[in-house]
Design a protein around this motif. Structure first.
Motif, PDB file in Angstrom:
ATOM      1  N   VAL A  88       0.952   2.124   5.294  1.00  0.00           N
ATOM      2  CA  VAL A  88       1.533   1.427   6.436  1.00  0.00           C
ATOM      3  C   VAL A  88       1.209  -0.049   6.264  1.00  0.00           C
ATOM      4  CG1 VAL A  88       1.553   1.156   8.940  1.00  0.00           C
ATOM      5  CG2 VAL A  88       1.197   3.431   7.928  1.00  0.00           C
ATOM      6  N   ALA A  89       2.262  -0.877   6.240  1.00  0.00           N
ATOM      7  CA  ALA A  89       2.050  -2.312   6.028  1.00  0.00           C
ATOM      8  C   ALA A  89       2.882  -3.130   7.009  1.00  0.00           C
ATOM      9  CB  ALA A  89       2.417  -2.695   4.600  1.00  0.00           C
ATOM     10  N   PRO A  90       2.255  -4.117   7.652  1.00  0.00           N
ATOM     11  CA  PRO A  90       3.030  -5.072   8.442  1.00  0.00           C
ATOM     12  C   PRO A  90       3.987  -5.806   7.503  1.00  0.00           C
ATOM     13  CG  PRO A  90       0.676  -5.322   8.837  1.00  0.00           C
ATOM     14  CD  PRO A  90       0.834  -4.415   7.661  1.00  0.00           C
ATOM     15  N   ASP A 107       2.427  -7.716   4.404  1.00  0.00           N
ATOM     16  CA  ASP A 107       1.068  -8.200   4.621  1.00  0.00           C
ATOM     17  C   ASP A 107       0.098  -7.147   4.106  1.00  0.00           C
ATOM     18  OD1 ASP A 107       1.942 -10.569   5.805  1.00  0.00           O
ATOM     19  OD2 ASP A 107       1.930  -9.692   7.824  1.00  0.00           O
ATOM     20  N   GLU A 108      -1.195  -7.425   4.242  1.00  0.00           N
ATOM     21  CA  GLU A 108      -2.207  -6.451   3.837  1.00  0.00           C
ATOM     22  C   GLU A 108      -1.952  -5.134   4.558  1.00  0.00           C
ATOM     23  OE1 GLU A 108      -4.814  -6.453   1.595  1.00  0.00           O
ATOM     24  OE2 GLU A 108      -3.765  -8.252   0.918  1.00  0.00           O
ATOM     25  N   PRO A 109      -1.953  -4.028   3.832  1.00  0.00           N
ATOM     26  CA  PRO A 109      -1.663  -2.751   4.478  1.00  0.00           C
ATOM     27  C   PRO A 109      -2.720  -2.362   5.507  1.00  0.00           C
ATOM     28  CG  PRO A 109      -2.322  -2.429   2.185  1.00  0.00           C
ATOM     29  CD  PRO A 109      -2.218  -3.896   2.403  1.00  0.00           C
ATOM     30  N   ARG A 110      -2.262  -1.721   6.561  1.00  0.00           N
ATOM     31  CA  ARG A 110      -3.171  -1.171   7.575  1.00  0.00           C
ATOM     32  C   ARG A 110      -3.785   0.125   7.081  1.00  0.00           C
ATOM     33  NH1 ARG A 110       1.007  -1.898  12.537  1.00  0.00           N
ATOM     34  NH2 ARG A 110       0.894  -4.169  12.651  1.00  0.00           N
ATOM     35  N   HIS A 111      -2.998   0.862   6.297  1.00  0.00           N
ATOM     36  CA  HIS A 111      -3.460   2.143   5.763  1.00  0.00           C
ATOM     37  C   HIS A 111      -2.964   2.303   4.336  1.00  0.00           C
ATOM     38  CE1 HIS A 111      -4.414   3.644   9.786  1.00  0.00           C
ATOM     39  NE2 HIS A 111      -3.255   3.176  10.164  1.00  0.00           N
ATOM     40  N   VAL A 150       7.197  -3.127  10.601  1.00  0.00           N
ATOM     41  CA  VAL A 150       6.236  -2.251   9.945  1.00  0.00           C
ATOM     42  C   VAL A 150       6.994  -1.403   8.928  1.00  0.00           C
ATOM     43  CG1 VAL A 150       4.573  -0.381  10.249  1.00  0.00           C
ATOM     44  CG2 VAL A 150       4.771  -2.177  11.986  1.00  0.00           C
ATOM     45  N   THR A 175       6.505   1.808   6.635  1.00  0.00           N
ATOM     46  CA  THR A 175       5.683   3.002   6.488  1.00  0.00           C
ATOM     47  C   THR A 175       6.252   3.839   5.361  1.00  0.00           C
ATOM     48  OG1 THR A 175       5.183   2.973   8.843  1.00  0.00           O
ATOM     49  CG2 THR A 175       4.776   5.033   7.671  1.00  0.00           C
ATOM     50  N   ASP A 207      -3.821   5.621   2.534  1.00  0.00           N
ATOM     51  CA  ASP A 207      -4.574   6.871   2.576  1.00  0.00           C
ATOM     52  C   ASP A 207      -4.100   7.783   1.462  1.00  0.00           C
ATOM     53  OD1 ASP A 207      -5.699   5.848   4.903  1.00  0.00           O
ATOM     54  OD2 ASP A 207      -4.297   6.907   6.202  1.00  0.00           O
TER      55      ASP A 207
END
Length: 142
Positions: free
Chosen positions: A88-90, A73-77, A108, A110, A79
């Motif tokens: 980090v991606a769901p 899914d769309e990454p959370r981070h 998740v 990572t 960086d």
């Protein structure tokens, strides 16, 4: 090559979905580290990607699993600090277990990356399992 570390992560996942160990390894730095739910849980070194994939296939044959496919899914981070990146991606994974289609959601993925020359390379990744798959007696990879 893209200046976006997520592009390297997506290349790795696409290679995984094709079962292409050489393409997976081509996205990895040396050394590489993998932390996964499958025993022995840690793979590292210049052949970490290939060693992990060999163990995935052996475990899959042992438990009757095949057809692994990851969707991020769309990454959370995403960086980026200089030549280092953290993603980090769901994620979800589908596979066949003893003839039954299984979908594992809530996972998740990572990833740590390092820019080597003009390319982002994976230096480490970890897969955190999501919810328990629907198959109650499943004891396979992930």
């Amino acid at each position: 090559m893209s200046n976006d570390p997520m592009a390297a992560v997506l290349r790795y996942v696409a290679a995984f979905n094709r079962g292409d160990a050489k393409a997976m390894a081509a996205t990895c730095a040396d050394p590489m580290q993998i932390l996964d739910g499958m025993s022995p849980h840690v793979w590292q070194g210049p052949t970490g990607c290939e060693d992990w994939w060999r163990d995935v296939l052996a475990e899959a044959e042992h438990v009757g699993a095949c057809g692994y496919h990851i969707v991020l899914d769309e990454p959370r981070h995403v960086d980026i600090t200089g030549e280092y990146a953290y993603v980090v991606a769901p994620a979800s994974m589908t596979f066949t277990f003893r003839g039954e289609q299984i979908t594992q959601t809530g996972s998740v993925f990572t990833v740590a990356l390092r820019k080597i020359g003009a390319e982002w390379r994976l230096t480490a990744w970890a897969w955190a399992k999501g919810g328990r798959p629907a198959c109650s007696d499943m004891n396979g990879p992930r």
